[in-house]
Motif scaffolding. Sequence first.
Motif, PDB file in Angstrom:
ATOM      1  N   THR A  22       0.847  -1.200   0.000  1.00  0.00           N
ATOM      2  CA  THR A  22       0.000   0.000   0.000  1.00  0.00           C
ATOM      3  C   THR A  22       0.874   1.238   0.000  1.00  0.00           C
ATOM      4  O   THR A  22       2.050   1.199   0.367  1.00  0.00           O
ATOM      5  N   SER A  23       0.269   2.349  -0.407  1.00  0.00           N
ATOM      6  CA  SER A  23       0.926   3.649  -0.290  1.00  0.00           C
ATOM      7  C   SER A  23      -0.030   4.601   0.405  1.00  0.00           C
ATOM      8  O   SER A  23      -1.204   4.685   0.032  1.00  0.00           O
ATOM      9  N   SER A 107      10.254  -1.330   5.614  1.00  0.00           N
ATOM     10  CA  SER A 107      10.751  -0.014   6.057  1.00  0.00           C
ATOM     11  C   SER A 107      11.062   0.918   4.897  1.00  0.00           C
ATOM     12  O   SER A 107      12.025   1.673   4.921  1.00  0.00           O
ATOM     13  N   ARG A 108      10.195   0.867   3.876  1.00  0.00           N
ATOM     14  CA  ARG A 108      10.396   1.741   2.730  1.00  0.00           C
ATOM     15  C   ARG A 108       9.129   2.499   2.346  1.00  0.00           C
ATOM     16  O   ARG A 108       9.043   3.065   1.264  1.00  0.00           O
ATOM     17  N   ASP A 198      17.361   1.653  -2.216  1.00  0.00           N
ATOM     18  CA  ASP A 198      18.110   0.568  -1.599  1.00  0.00           C
ATOM     19  C   ASP A 198      18.448   0.874  -0.144  1.00  0.00           C
ATOM     20  O   ASP A 198      19.343   0.258   0.432  1.00  0.00           O
ATOM     21  N   PHE A 199      17.736   1.826   0.452  1.00  0.00           N
ATOM     22  CA  PHE A 199      17.934   2.132   1.867  1.00  0.00           C
ATOM     23  C   PHE A 199      16.576   2.197   2.540  1.00  0.00           C
ATOM     24  O   PHE A 199      15.539   2.286   1.880  1.00  0.00           O
ATOM     25  N   VAL A 200      16.564   2.134   3.862  1.00  0.00           N
ATOM     26  CA  VAL A 200      15.319   2.046   4.621  1.00  0.00           C
ATOM     27  C   VAL A 200      15.108   3.321   5.429  1.00  0.00           C
ATOM     28  O   VAL A 200      16.002   4.164   5.547  1.00  0.00           O
ATOM     29  N   GLN A 201      13.891   3.433   5.969  1.00  0.00           N
ATOM     30  CA  GLN A 201      13.535   4.592   6.788  1.00  0.00           C
ATOM     31  C   GLN A 201      12.614   4.142   7.916  1.00  0.00           C
ATOM     32  O   GLN A 201      11.623   3.469   7.668  1.00  0.00           O
ATOM     33  N   SER A 202      12.930   4.512   9.127  1.00  0.00           N
ATOM     34  CA  SER A 202      12.077   4.224  10.271  1.00  0.00           C
ATOM     35  C   SER A 202      10.874   5.152  10.272  1.00  0.00           C
ATOM     36  O   SER A 202      11.034   6.381  10.232  1.00  0.00           O
ATOM     37  N   THR A 203       9.675   4.577  10.306  1.00  0.00           N
ATOM     38  CA  THR A 203       8.466   5.400  10.385  1.00  0.00           C
ATOM     39  C   THR A 203       8.470   6.258  11.644  1.00  0.00           C
ATOM     40  O   THR A 203       8.107   7.438  11.623  1.00  0.00           O
ATOM     41  N   PRO A 281      11.257   5.735   2.456  1.00  0.00           N
ATOM     42  CA  PRO A 281      11.785   6.676   1.475  1.00  0.00           C
ATOM     43  C   PRO A 281      11.387   6.385   0.023  1.00  0.00           C
ATOM     44  O   PRO A 281      11.905   7.015  -0.890  1.00  0.00           O
ATOM     45  N   THR A 282      10.473   5.421  -0.224  1.00  0.00           N
ATOM     46  CA  THR A 282      10.018   5.171  -1.592  1.00  0.00           C
ATOM     47  C   THR A 282       9.324   6.409  -2.150  1.00  0.00           C
ATOM     48  O   THR A 282       8.610   7.115  -1.440  1.00  0.00           O
ATOM     49  N   VAL A 283       9.532   6.652  -3.427  1.00  0.00           N
ATOM     50  CA  VAL A 283       8.887   7.751  -4.145  1.00  0.00           C
ATOM     51  C   VAL A 283       7.799   7.153  -5.031  1.00  0.00           C
ATOM     52  O   VAL A 283       8.016   6.135  -5.697  1.00  0.00           O
ATOM     53  N   LEU A 284       6.619   7.779  -5.036  1.00  0.00           N
ATOM     54  CA  LEU A 284       5.482   7.265  -5.794  1.00  0.00           C
ATOM     55  C   LEU A 284       5.013   8.304  -6.797  1.00  0.00           C
ATOM     56  O   LEU A 284       4.856   9.478  -6.449  1.00  0.00           O
ATOM     57  N   VAL A 285       4.761   7.858  -8.022  1.00  0.00           N
ATOM     58  CA  VAL A 285       4.221   8.715  -9.065  1.00  0.00           C
ATOM     59  C   VAL A 285       2.834   8.204  -9.433  1.00  0.00           C
ATOM     60  O   VAL A 285       2.660   7.023  -9.759  1.00  0.00           O
TER      61      VAL A 285
END
Length: 331
Positions: A22-23, A107-108, A198-203, A281-285
């Motif tokens: 999901t986004s 975590s993305r 290729d890196f993660v992010q803590s919510t 950190p995923t970017v969505l278009v």
Amino acid sequence: MSAELAEPLRRTRRFALTVPATSANLGPGYDSMGLALELRDTIEVTAAPRSRSEAARVSVAITGEGAADLPQDASHLVIAVVEKILAQRGCRLPDLHVRAQNVIPHSRGLGSSAAAIATAVELASQLLAETPEGELSEDERLQIGSRLEGHPDNYVPALRGGAAVSWERSPAEGGTRIFGTARLELHPDLTCVAAVPDFVQSTQAARGLLPAEVPHAEAARNSSRSALLVHALTRNPDLLLEATEDSLHQEYRRSAFPASMSLVDALRAEGRATVISGAGPTVLVLTRKNEARHVAERIAAWDAEQAGSHRFSPQILPITDTGVTVESTPQ
């Protein structure tokens, strides 16, 4: 305590479940809007009445995302949530053998925790089918998972598919949080392209960067964009660039994922409705279907031009109307 709980099963049962990525947020819809993407974890479950009274026998085999890190016993998030739900219904955890094929990145910002909770809620419901009260109702599924996740923006699409606007109603007596949701009938020409890093992010870390208060003008601007976003998603995708302008969270979090925000800036400058997916950190278009391949190629080209160490992989991810699924499999 477990000896006082009832056994929910009378026989061995086997299930196969799938759950989508999901986004959430989609720009201005902070903690309230989300959609389901056709990228699915698959979970195979064998459940049986306990073979010993003192504790359930639990094993979890994981391939893909999290295989090296996630627990393989009853402390796994899915199992822990199932056990909690069953206990609230007066039932104990049965013996469980779980095989999970995880493809949703962890975590993305693509809803991996919401997917796990939706899986657990549906599995618990199935395990309760033969009890006097039966399966969880649709509203129980909504409320239980939303409370566990903390907010329903990712959880509702994982549970039900499609896109939704969700909100928290006034607390009921005793302070119990109550949530509501409304499904959006999306424009049929919409799809998504995700740039997965290729890196993660803590919510939790991302939330820690948000201020306790924002200026009234920013709140008003965000309110107008979130209202416009509903119209753009359902009626007029040509308005998505303006509709996805955010004033509540992305700029405040820029320091957490500068590479992601650089990609957002580059694509928005080209007229693409681009946002940070969830807490990043995923970017969505958000784009029309006939433009998705071009967007993916543009992301790949941008990535190749960067001198930094982080890489982004474009994926065309259709929006799916199907949330968590469950199917009984042969004995």
